[in-house]
Design an enzyme around this catalytic site. Structure first.
Site, PDB file in Angstrom:
ATOM      1  N   CYS A 136       0.831  -1.202   0.000  1.00 11.90           N
ATOM      2  CA  CYS A 136       0.000   0.000   0.000  1.00 11.90           C
ATOM      3  C   CYS A 136       0.871   1.260   0.000  1.00 11.90           C
ATOM      4  CB  CYS A 136      -0.922  -0.021   1.222  1.00 11.90           C
ATOM      5  SG  CYS A 136      -1.914   1.462   1.352  1.00 11.90           S
TER       6      CYS A 136
ATOM      7  N   CYS B  28      -0.496   4.072   2.204  1.00 12.92           N
ATOM      8  CA  CYS B  28      -0.326   3.871   3.651  1.00 12.92           C
ATOM      9  C   CYS B  28       1.139   4.038   4.056  1.00 12.92           C
ATOM     10  CB  CYS B  28      -0.753   2.462   4.082  1.00 12.92           C
ATOM     11  SG  CYS B  28      -2.187   1.795   3.269  1.00 12.92           S
ATOM     12  N   ASP B  29       2.060   3.495   3.268  1.00 11.52           N
ATOM     13  CA  ASP B  29       3.454   3.379   3.716  1.00 11.52           C
ATOM     14  C   ASP B  29       4.428   4.287   2.980  1.00 11.52           C
ATOM     15  OD1 ASP B  29       2.562   1.386   5.413  1.00 11.52           O
ATOM     16  OD2 ASP B  29       2.959  -0.212   3.967  1.00 11.52           O
TER      17      ASP B  29
END
Ligand code: NAP
Length: 303
Positions: free
Chosen positions: A132, A135-136
């Site tokens: 992701c 997200c990261d």
């Protein structure tokens, strides 16, 4: 007595769309979700192709949808559906601590990330491997990263990461992209993006955490080691139908065989969204599937 007229497995766009239609028709609805609501769309930074909405973050879209379904009376329970079967004219769903029953069941369990299938791929999640970018990505600010894949997800991830990272290698197994041309065209214009095409990722390099990837050119056989701090794996999805496979008629990819109306080969069992066999898996088609499956389920209940 059944716990609900309709149980929906999955609170992604398909499941929540089905919940809106089913609950608005006056039927009692329980939606089961094992993770967070919203499904894969919550990882998309910006949705620009949902008709009627110019731009919205995936998370905001999912939150609206979640609240909308509840506003019509759908109950969302955060439990995992482990199995389901039919008994005495009802569908029973094992959610661990109890067995829930319903008259009609809609499977909208979606799909999960496909793996490259390489050693360390799972152990190094959080240590250089991610599924992701949204997200990261921030963990890799100013660093060199790679994205694996050639679909819309990989192209969007590479574009997103190119705004944060020093350099982005987009590694794909073919010369042509499966994703949309305008996305790949944009990437080609970016100075810090290098397209590494027609290669196979042979090995994840590093000790304890990812330090690079070894790729082999499919035509020449030439091997190249690319040093990166992170690898974002975006090579598609696998349908979340495995736990229920005994009950389902699946194609060779594991997708449930059903037409647009979502009717399966079993009485009172319907399917919607990414776990259904179909040509296009998008937010629009997930919403459409949810509506269709709910209308089919309502028709079946009232027929
Ligand atoms: P996808 O379209 O299925 O693409 C997967 C990519 O990974 C393909 O390029 C495929 O290569 C490659 N791949 C598959 N298995 C591989 C393996 N074992 N090793 C290396 N590469 C492998 O998946 P996606 O990009 O996640 O998209 C899923 C769906 O969501 C699509 O319908 C997509 O259009 C949609 N989506 C839409 C948006 C948007 O509209 N904003 C954003 C994201 C996703 P090949 O091409 O060679 O098969």
């Amino acid at each position: 007595m059944a716990n609900a007229d309709i149980i929906i497995i999955g609170a992604g766009p398909a499941g929540l769309s089905a919940a809106i239609y089913a609950a608005r028709s006056g039927h009692s609805v329980i939606v089961l979700e094992k993770n967070a609501y919203g499904g894969q769309i919550i990882n998309t930074p910006s949705v620009e192709n949902y008709p009627g909405i110019k731009n919205v973050s995936g998370f905001d879209f999912a939150t609206e949808l979640y609240e909308q379904a509840q506003s019509f009376g759908a109950e969302v329970r955060f439990v995992e559906a482990k199995a389901f079967w039919r008994e005495d004219g009802n569908w029973l769903v094992d959610v661990g601590k109890e067995i829930l029953s319903c008259r009609a069941l809609i499977l909208a369990a979606g799909a999960s990330n496909r793996l490259l299938g390489l050693p360390h791929e799972k152990d190094w999640v959080g240590s250089g491997i991610s599924f992701c970018a949204n997200c990261d990505g921030a963990f890799y600010k100013g660093k060199d990263v790679a994205v694996a894949g050639g679909g819309n997800t990989a192209l969007e991830d590479a574009a997103f990461l190119s705004n944060i990272c020093n350099k982005v290698y987009l590694i794909h197994r073919r010369n042509a992209f499966r994703g949309e041309k305008h996305l790949s065209d944009k990437l080609r214009e970016k100075e810090n993006v290098e397209l590494v095409l027609n290669v196979t990722i042979e090995e994840l390099l590093g000790e304890e955490r990812l330090g690079g990837v070894r790729v082999r050119d499919k035509e020449t056989g030439e091997v190249r080691d690319i040093t990166v701090n992170g690898l974002f794996v975006a090579v598609g999805q696998v349908p979340a139908t495995d736990p229920f496979s005994e009950q389902l008629n699946l194609d060779e990819g594991g997708y449930v065989i059903a037409k647009e109306d979502g009717k399966t080969d079993q009485e009172g069992l319907f399917v919607a969204g990414d776990c259904r066999e179909k040509a296009l898996r998008q937010l629009t088609t997930a919403a459409s599937d949810g509506a269709n499956a709910a209308i089919s389920a309502i028709g079946w209940l009232e027929g």
